[in-house]
Design a protein around this motif. Structure first.
Motif, mmCIF file in Angstrom:
data_model
loop_
_atom_site.group_PDB
_atom_site.id
_atom_site.type_symbol
_atom_site.label_atom_id
_atom_site.label_comp_id
_atom_site.label_asym_id
_atom_site.label_seq_id
_atom_site.Cartn_x
_atom_site.Cartn_y
_atom_site.Cartn_z
ATOM 1 N N TYR A 79 -48.781 83.143 -32.617
ATOM 2 C CA TYR A 79 -49.829 83.062 -33.764
ATOM 3 C C TYR A 79 -49.058 82.410 -35.000
ATOM 4 C CZ TYR A 79 -53.676 85.083 -31.055
ATOM 5 O OH TYR A 79 -54.544 85.137 -30.173
ATOM 6 N N GLY A 80 -47.817 82.365 -34.697
ATOM 7 C CA GLY A 80 -46.983 81.596 -35.990
ATOM 8 C C GLY A 80 -47.020 82.465 -37.406
ATOM 9 N N ILE A 81 -46.855 83.655 -37.187
ATOM 10 C CA ILE A 81 -46.802 84.810 -38.261
ATOM 11 C C ILE A 81 -45.668 85.709 -38.025
ATOM 12 C CG2 ILE A 81 -49.156 84.432 -38.903
ATOM 13 C CD1 ILE A 81 -49.848 87.297 -37.579
ATOM 14 N N SER A 82 -45.351 86.697 -39.081
ATOM 15 C CA SER A 82 -44.197 87.317 -38.907
ATOM 16 C C SER A 82 -44.532 88.674 -38.147
ATOM 17 C CB SER A 82 -43.793 87.795 -40.267
ATOM 18 O OG SER A 82 -44.553 88.448 -40.912
ATOM 19 N N LEU A 83 -43.577 89.212 -37.590
ATOM 20 C CA LEU A 83 -43.840 90.568 -36.853
ATOM 21 C C LEU A 83 -44.233 91.471 -37.765
ATOM 22 C CD1 LEU A 83 -43.483 92.171 -34.314
ATOM 23 C CD2 LEU A 83 -41.172 92.701 -35.202
ATOM 24 N N SER A 84 -43.968 91.742 -38.901
ATOM 25 C CA SER A 84 -44.731 92.602 -39.882
ATOM 26 C C SER A 84 -46.224 92.388 -40.281
ATOM 27 C CB SER A 84 -43.760 92.607 -41.271
ATOM 28 O OG SER A 84 -44.003 91.349 -42.056
ATOM 29 N N SER A 85 -46.527 90.886 -40.424
ATOM 30 C CA SER A 85 -47.908 90.506 -40.653
ATOM 31 C C SER A 85 -48.671 90.911 -39.102
ATOM 32 C CB SER A 85 -47.864 88.878 -40.685
ATOM 33 O OG SER A 85 -47.345 88.801 -42.072
ATOM 34 N N VAL A 86 -48.110 90.829 -38.024
ATOM 35 C CA VAL A 86 -49.091 91.195 -36.789
ATOM 36 C C VAL A 86 -49.296 93.067 -36.996
ATOM 37 C CG1 VAL A 86 -48.533 91.698 -34.350
ATOM 38 C CG2 VAL A 86 -47.984 89.479 -35.259
ATOM 39 N N THR A 87 -48.236 93.492 -37.518
ATOM 40 C CA THR A 87 -48.348 94.982 -37.476
ATOM 41 C C THR A 87 -49.147 95.354 -38.491
ATOM 42 O OG1 THR A 87 -46.134 95.296 -36.978
ATOM 43 C CG2 THR A 87 -47.067 96.961 -37.859
ATOM 44 N N ARG A 88 -49.233 94.787 -39.501
ATOM 45 C CA ARG A 88 -50.220 95.062 -40.654
ATOM 46 C C ARG A 88 -51.714 94.762 -40.284
ATOM 47 N NH1 ARG A 88 -48.333 91.561 -45.205
ATOM 48 N NH2 ARG A 88 -47.031 91.472 -43.632
ATOM 49 N N LEU A 89 -51.883 93.479 -39.512
ATOM 50 C CA LEU A 89 -53.031 93.381 -39.119
ATOM 51 C C LEU A 89 -53.619 94.345 -38.147
ATOM 52 C CD1 LEU A 89 -53.046 89.505 -38.338
ATOM 53 C CD2 LEU A 89 -54.706 90.715 -39.752
ATOM 54 N N LEU A 90 -52.963 94.614 -37.071
ATOM 55 C CA LEU A 90 -53.021 95.719 -35.998
ATOM 56 C C LEU A 90 -53.544 97.071 -37.059
ATOM 57 C CD1 LEU A 90 -50.478 94.803 -33.430
ATOM 58 C CD2 LEU A 90 -53.098 94.535 -33.332
ATOM 59 N N ARG A 91 -52.775 97.510 -37.775
ATOM 60 C CA ARG A 91 -53.119 98.759 -38.484
ATOM 61 C C ARG A 91 -54.332 98.627 -39.274
ATOM 62 N NH1 ARG A 91 -47.165 99.558 -40.814
ATOM 63 N NH2 ARG A 91 -46.159 100.867 -39.115
ATOM 64 N N LYS A 92 -54.532 97.463 -40.063
ATOM 65 C CA LYS A 92 -55.792 97.282 -40.895
ATOM 66 C C LYS A 92 -57.010 97.397 -39.645
ATOM 67 C CE LYS A 92 -58.191 94.008 -43.506
ATOM 68 N NZ LYS A 92 -58.027 92.321 -44.016
ATOM 69 N N HIS A 93 -56.953 97.070 -38.524
ATOM 70 C CA HIS A 93 -58.099 97.122 -37.603
ATOM 71 C C HIS A 93 -57.913 98.206 -36.823
ATOM 72 C CE1 HIS A 93 -59.566 93.338 -38.767
ATOM 73 N NE2 HIS A 93 -58.305 92.774 -38.942
ATOM 74 N N GLY A 94 -57.209 99.081 -37.019
ATOM 75 C CA GLY A 94 -57.058 100.553 -36.337
ATOM 76 C C GLY A 94 -56.344 100.737 -34.927
ATOM 77 N N ALA A 95 -55.523 99.505 -34.682
ATOM 78 C CA ALA A 95 -54.873 99.746 -33.515
ATOM 79 C C ALA A 95 -53.857 100.694 -33.540
ATOM 80 C CB ALA A 95 -54.255 98.290 -33.098
ATOM 81 N N ARG A 96 -53.461 101.560 -32.293
ATOM 82 C CA ARG A 96 -52.368 102.438 -32.290
ATOM 83 C C ARG A 96 -51.311 101.905 -31.804
ATOM 84 N NH1 ARG A 96 -53.737 107.778 -28.910
ATOM 85 N NH2 ARG A 96 -51.648 107.715 -29.317
ATOM 86 N N LEU A 97 -50.113 101.926 -32.765
ATOM 87 C CA LEU A 97 -49.020 100.984 -32.572
ATOM 88 C C LEU A 97 -48.063 101.922 -31.597
ATOM 89 C CD1 LEU A 97 -48.631 99.306 -36.227
ATOM 90 C CD2 LEU A 97 -49.870 98.566 -34.342
ATOM 91 N N SER A 98 -48.285 103.155 -31.670
ATOM 92 C CA SER A 98 -46.972 104.041 -31.054
ATOM 93 C C SER A 98 -47.070 103.875 -29.632
ATOM 94 C CB SER A 98 -47.252 105.547 -31.337
ATOM 95 O OG SER A 98 -48.683 105.587 -30.956
ATOM 96 N N ASP A 99 -48.353 103.238 -29.009
ATOM 97 C CA ASP A 99 -48.333 102.985 -27.354
ATOM 98 C C ASP A 99 -47.404 102.015 -27.013
ATOM 99 O OD1 ASP A 99 -50.265 104.970 -27.708
ATOM 100 O OD2 ASP A 99 -52.061 103.761 -27.780
#
Length: 102
Positions: A79-99
């Motif tokens: 998607y041409g964005i940074s890793l931190s931006s992906v993480t922020r989007l996922l957190r914002k939308h409630g995805a569990r990152l620890s999996d």
């Protein structure tokens, strides 16, 4: 003028700095005699927010791909964005990152 003040023990350098500042201001079309303020935030110009780069459909697709098992590094590259931006989007939308790993 702080720069000039720092070189005040070296009159030949200070005089050159003052002359350079005056020449610079003259070329810009505005001559200022007195104090010169130069400020910087130390940051590069912003290239835009993630929300401006990705549509709602792309964000939904990114989240779906993450839930399907795609790792964050691949999503960032796709998607041409940074890793931190992906993480922020996922957190914002409630995805569990620890999996998953990065």
């Amino acid at each position: 003028m702080d720069l000039v003040r720092r070189y005040s023990n070296h009159p030949e350098v200070a005089a050159d700095l003052v002359a350079s500042l005056k020449a610079l201001h003259a070329e810009r079309g505005r001559v200022e005699v007195g104090r010169v303020n130069i400020t910087s935030t130390g940051r590069a110009p912003s290239r835009g927010r993630v929300v401006d780069k990705l549509s709602d459909e792309q964000v939904s697709a990114l989240i779906g791909e993450f839930h399907a098992g795609t790792i964050r590094k691949e999503l960032a590259a796709k998607y041409g964005i940074s890793l931190s931006s992906v993480t922020r989007l996922l957190r914002k939308h409630g995805a569990r990152l620890s999996d998953q790993s990065t």
